[in-house]
Design an enzyme around this catalytic site. Structure first.
Site, PDB file in Angstrom:
ATOM      1  N   CYS A   1     -61.139  21.974   8.413  1.00 23.08           N
ATOM      2  CA  CYS A   1     -60.061  20.983   8.426  1.00 23.08           C
ATOM      3  C   CYS A   1     -60.513  19.585   8.012  1.00 23.08           C
ATOM      4  CB  CYS A   1     -59.421  20.939   9.809  1.00 23.08           C
ATOM      5  SG  CYS A   1     -58.890  22.567  10.369  1.00 23.08           S
TER       6      CYS A   1
ATOM      7  N   HIS B   1     -50.164  20.919   8.664  1.00 16.39           N
ATOM      8  CA  HIS B   1     -51.610  20.870   8.437  1.00 16.39           C
ATOM      9  C   HIS B   1     -52.074  21.904   7.416  1.00 16.39           C
ATOM     10  CE1 HIS B   1     -55.842  20.730   9.015  1.00 16.39           C
ATOM     11  NE2 HIS B   1     -55.930  21.696   9.918  1.00 16.39           N
TER      12      HIS B   1
ATOM     13  N   CYS C   1     -61.038  16.922  13.865  1.00 18.06           N
ATOM     14  CA  CYS C   1     -61.850  18.060  14.300  1.00 18.06           C
ATOM     15  C   CYS C   1     -61.799  19.100  13.192  1.00 18.06           C
ATOM     16  CB  CYS C   1     -61.297  18.642  15.597  1.00 18.06           C
ATOM     17  SG  CYS C   1     -59.600  19.263  15.440  1.00 18.06           S
TER      18      CYS C   1
END
Length: 436
Positions: A99, A392, A422
């Protein structure tokens, strides 16, 4: 030796973020159903070049990322170069850091500028949860290889007889960590339990995120950083993120059942980010080159840091480790920041990190510091809403955070902002941006 990070080239010029752009973010199997990450990447880079009025031939390097990779096009960066009118000699390579992927691609371009290897580059990332590399079972894969070596019909038949019906079923991409077998949601659930993050607080954070994102879109400010995407076969388009709850009602969040621990859990579909499709891109230059070409940068990179922690517990606590490193390298404290953007993979994860930011015990035991990172002022935190609302697409989120931060600081007359995320594998990223 100084702890300060010099994010400049040999001439002392800063690394300028000239502009940033993204596609709208769409929930899985909706507006971008059937559109690959590569196609979205080409779409956003083409539009970025067009809006910037930059000759594509001037781009010297493109670093791009993708988390869920397609075997047919493993180097998405090179394919984007070949599909967007850039010089075929333009250097291009792909990166992945879960990510935090577009944080990584941005840093790679920045470091190429810092070393003097290039003056102009593009960074970004794209992911599709709707176009996935569907695999086959291990037994079928083994058999298919053996078939290429079989010479007679009898040998081929013997190979097929080794297979059962279940061996022929398609295998979707794994959603669990390879090393632990745990999904991100299970880790978020563990963090909620370990750090005492209540269901009510998680729902409240999700409600806040959706409410602020809806207000942000209604204000019209997002139109400058989100393109209108025309979807093949070009009889429809998407111009806005489609996960945002326009009329978010806090009471409605309590009606959803937990997903990852149905009996005792608190992480639900509403206080987690959905699987999302989308792409983003940033145009970076040396400060001198940007000014010579007549650009007014939207921001500059002041410092950055990456961190890696244990994957068995608190795997999504990366921001709490990367942020103090980035602050130290910038010569700053948390209270010096104008704004803070933290990726909200799950409300539980974001709230747990915020709790650790304020914890002196965490700082002493985990960071070796005698003071806490600092308590986050909510008037500075994710002021336009966060990933819980926007969605996302794994590799695209970092560049969204960077672009959004720079533009919002510019609207406020300048300042310094933290962007942090994160990432799977116990990874974390943090970047401090300054805007004039």
């Amino acid at each position: 030796m100084s702890d300060r990070q010099q994010v400049t080239n040999a001439r002392g010029e800063r690394i300028a973020i000239v502009s940033g752009l993204r596609t709208p973010f769409a929930k899985q199997a909706t507006a971008f159903h059937g559109v690959s990450a590569l196609d979205m990447g080409k779409m956003v880079v083409n539009e970025l070049l067009s809006r910037s009025e930059l000759d594509p031939k001037l781009v010297e390097q493109l670093v791009y990322g993708q988390v869920v990779q397609m075997p047919a096009a493993p180097n998405i960066a090179r394919e984007i170069v070949l599909g967007t009118g850039m010089n075929v000699a333009t250097d291009a390579y792909s990166v992945t850091r879960a990510c935090a992927t577009s944080f990584q691609s941005t840093v790679n371009i920045a470091e190429s500028i810092m070393t003097g290897n290039i003056e102009i580059g593009i960074a970004g990332g794209a992911d599709s949860s709707s176009v996935l590399p569907i695999g086959v079972s291990k037994k079928l894969a083994h058999a298919l290889v053996d078939l290429t070596k079989a010479r007679t019909f009898g040998q081929k038949l013997a190979i097929f007889r080794r297979l059962g019906i279940k061996d022929l079923l398609p295998v979707p991409p794994a959603v669990a960590e390879y090393s632990t077998g745990l999904s991100m949601g299970q880790t978020a659930e563990q963090m909620a339990k370990t750090h005492g993050i209540s269901r009510a607080d998680q729902d409240a954070m999700a409600h806040r995120s959706h409410t602020l994102a809806a207000q942000t879109w209604a204000s019209g400010v997002m139109k400058n950083e989100v393109m209108v995407a025309h979807v093949p076969p070009y009889n429809q388009f998407i111009e806005k993120d489609n996960n945002i709850r326009e009329s978010s009602d806090l009471a409605s969040y309590a009606k959803l059942r937990p997903v990852f621990d149905r009996k005792h859990g608190s992480v639900t579909a509403a206080n987690s980010t959905p699987l999302t499709d989308g792409a983003s891109a940033l145009l970076l230059m040396s400060e001198g080159r940007a000014k010579a070409l007549g650009y007014t940068p939207i921001g500059y990179i002041k410092s950055y840091a990456f961190a890696a922690i244990d994957v068995w517990e608190d795997m999504l606590m990366g921001p709490s480790y990367a942020t103090p490193m980035a602050l130290k390298r910038a010569g700053m404290q948390l209270e010096d920041l104008t704004l803070i953007e933290m990726h909200e993979a799950f409300a539980a994860q974001a709230l747990a990190n915020m709790k650790m930011f304020a914890s002196k015990k965490f700082a002493e035991e985990k960071l070796g510091q005698n003071r806490a990172i600092g308590e986050i002022d909510m008037s500075k935190f994710n002021v336009l809403g966060g990933s819980l609302a926007y969605g996302h697409p794994f590799a695209a989120t970092g560049a969204r955070l960077i672009t959004q931060m720079c533009n919002e600081l510019k609207r406020r007359g300048g300042g310094v902002g933290l962007t942090t995320a994160c990432a799977a594998g116990g990874l974390g990223a943090a970047m401090i941006l300054e805007v004039e």
